[in-house]
Enzyme design. Sequence first.
Site, PDB file in Angstrom:
ATOM      1  N   GLU A 112       0.802  -1.229   0.000  1.00  0.00           N
ATOM      2  CA  GLU A 112       0.000   0.000   0.000  1.00  0.00           C
ATOM      3  C   GLU A 112       0.832   1.275   0.000  1.00  0.00           C
ATOM      4  OE1 GLU A 112      -4.039  -0.013   1.377  1.00  0.00           O
ATOM      5  OE2 GLU A 112      -3.333   1.060   3.155  1.00  0.00           O
ATOM      6  N   LYS A 147       0.303   4.905   1.095  1.00  0.00           N
ATOM      7  CA  LYS A 147      -0.619   5.646   1.970  1.00  0.00           C
ATOM      8  C   LYS A 147       0.182   6.652   2.775  1.00  0.00           C
ATOM      9  CE  LYS A 147      -2.111   3.026   5.628  1.00  0.00           C
ATOM     10  NZ  LYS A 147      -2.981   2.169   6.463  1.00  0.00           N
ATOM     11  N   LYS A 151      -7.896   2.449  -3.643  1.00  0.00           N
ATOM     12  CA  LYS A 151      -8.347   2.317  -2.265  1.00  0.00           C
ATOM     13  C   LYS A 151      -9.069   3.591  -1.885  1.00  0.00           C
ATOM     14  CE  LYS A 151      -7.498  -0.642   1.140  1.00  0.00           C
ATOM     15  NZ  LYS A 151      -6.602  -0.116   2.089  1.00  0.00           N
ATOM     16  N   GLU A 183     -14.355  -6.036   1.128  1.00  0.00           N
ATOM     17  CA  GLU A 183     -13.782  -6.048   2.481  1.00  0.00           C
ATOM     18  C   GLU A 183     -14.848  -6.217   3.552  1.00  0.00           C
ATOM     19  OE1 GLU A 183     -10.879  -2.949   3.528  1.00  0.00           O
ATOM     20  OE2 GLU A 183     -12.163  -2.456   5.225  1.00  0.00           O
ATOM     21  N   ASN A 209     -10.642  -7.301   7.065  1.00  0.00           N
ATOM     22  CA  ASN A 209      -9.910  -6.204   7.697  1.00  0.00           C
ATOM     23  C   ASN A 209      -9.772  -6.486   9.191  1.00  0.00           C
ATOM     24  OD1 ASN A 209      -8.596  -3.863   8.282  1.00  0.00           O
ATOM     25  ND2 ASN A 209     -10.130  -2.490   7.407  1.00  0.00           N
ATOM     26  N   GLU A 266      -6.035  -8.164   5.891  1.00  0.00           N
ATOM     27  CA  GLU A 266      -5.739  -6.740   5.749  1.00  0.00           C
ATOM     28  C   GLU A 266      -5.473  -6.081   7.097  1.00  0.00           C
ATOM     29  OE1 GLU A 266      -9.213  -5.964   2.308  1.00  0.00           O
ATOM     30  OE2 GLU A 266      -9.069  -4.712   4.097  1.00  0.00           O
ATOM     31  N   SER A 267      -4.441  -5.273   7.149  1.00  0.00           N
ATOM     32  CA  SER A 267      -4.127  -4.389   8.290  1.00  0.00           C
ATOM     33  C   SER A 267      -3.421  -5.120   9.438  1.00  0.00           C
ATOM     34  CB  SER A 267      -5.367  -3.708   8.886  1.00  0.00           C
ATOM     35  OG  SER A 267      -6.146  -3.103   7.907  1.00  0.00           O
TER      36      SER A 267
HETATM   37  O1  LIG Z   1      -1.504   0.084   7.420  1.00  0.00           O
HETATM   38  P1  LIG Z   1      -1.927  -1.331   7.682  1.00  0.00           P
HETATM   39  O2  LIG Z   1      -2.305  -1.571   9.113  1.00  0.00           O
HETATM   40  O3  LIG Z   1      -0.904  -2.318   7.199  1.00  0.00           O
HETATM   41  O4  LIG Z   1      -3.273  -1.577   6.835  1.00  0.00           O
HETATM   42  C1  LIG Z   1      -3.317  -1.530   5.413  1.00  0.00           C
HETATM   43  C2  LIG Z   1      -4.774  -1.583   4.919  1.00  0.00           C
HETATM   44  O5  LIG Z   1      -5.325  -2.801   5.310  1.00  0.00           O
HETATM   45  C3  LIG Z   1      -5.592  -0.416   5.470  1.00  0.00           C
HETATM   46  O6  LIG Z   1      -5.024   0.771   5.013  1.00  0.00           O
HETATM   47  C4  LIG Z   1      -7.065  -0.480   5.081  1.00  0.00           C
HETATM   48  C5  LIG Z   1      -7.830  -1.581   5.019  1.00  0.00           C
HETATM   49  N1  LIG Z   1      -9.097  -1.286   4.636  1.00  0.00           N
HETATM   50  C6  LIG Z   1      -9.168   0.035   4.434  1.00  0.00           C
HETATM   51  C7  LIG Z   1     -10.227   0.822   3.993  1.00  0.00           C
HETATM   52  C8  LIG Z   1     -10.033   2.154   3.819  1.00  0.00           C
HETATM   53  C9  LIG Z   1      -8.801   2.717   4.086  1.00  0.00           C
HETATM   54  C10 LIG Z   1      -7.721   1.954   4.518  1.00  0.00           C
HETATM   55  C11 LIG Z   1      -7.900   0.605   4.686  1.00  0.00           C
END
Ligand SMILES: O=P(O)(O)OC[C@@H](O)[C@@H](O)c1c[nH]c2ccccc12
Length: 271
Positions: free
Chosen positions: A66, A68, A128, A177, A199, A229-230
């Site tokens: 990502e 960001k 995104k 998601e 997520n 995710e995340s």
């Molecule tokens: O920074 P992380 O914790 O690695 O997460 C990335 C991504 O999953 C996260 O930015 C995200 C997952 N779903 C979203 C929806 C909108 C905005 C952002 C996201």
Amino acid sequence: MQVETPTILRKIVARKFEEINERKLHTSYADLEAAAADANIHNPSRGFAKSLRNKIHNGDAGVIAEIKKASPSKGVLRELFVPADIAKSYEKGGAACLSVLTDRDFFQGHEDYLVEARAACQLPVIRKDFIVDEYQVLEARSIGADCILLIAACLSGEKLRELDLMARDLGMDVLVEVHNRPELELALEYSSTELLGINNRDLHTFELSLEHTFELMGDIPSDRLIVTESGIHTKDDVSIMREKDIHAFLVGEAFMRAQEPGEKLAELFQA
Ligand SMILES: O=P(O)(O)OC[C@@H](O)[C@@H](O)c1c[nH]c2ccccc12
């Protein structure tokens, strides 16, 4: 069926509808349709799901890396932010795909970042953003997106179905998601997309736990490709997932905070 929308998400989505109305004054739906058709000739989709699958078939992890700059929960993640350089670094580090935040107000993203990142490499890119309207789907393809994110928490079943089908008609893949069981049920009922993201972060409380992936994965049919995710930060996080047969990852913060994002990717994901 409408899943209850959490508050931070409600705020973002309310602003999103305003933003779309502002944009419609500037570029008409018909103009955007023409731009999307043009992109399908000059900038056809690169095959987002296919790229993930290829990595996984080879025994590697499929990493969606990502781009960001900032997030509402963490603030600015990276001061020196050059999307084209980050994209090249990710490609070199072995990413399967890129994810580019295009939301301006909450994530300091921009459509131009997607265009710049995609032009700098060969990787497929997901837009995104918080997509709630057909207009944004057309916009995604017109800037070259190969895939879009659809967040079950901010869509009704009918809307999810409409946007999903429209994206795929335009040649894009769709990552749906979910964060909990009601959202998963909605996603499975209204979308047949291959890519299902879990997520680990609750978009309401920002609470984060990798357990969410393990709790929901058992209810997902085997023809879907699960993307965790995340909150993936360490090699341990990666091996715990891979031991449980989760091979597709969406990672942002851990890479964004590293000086060389692609090197960090290679370090986290090497066997
Ligand atoms: O920074 P992380 O914790 O690695 O997460 C990335 C991504 O999953 C996260 O930015 C995200 C997952 N779903 C979203 C929806 C909108 C905005 C952002 C996201």
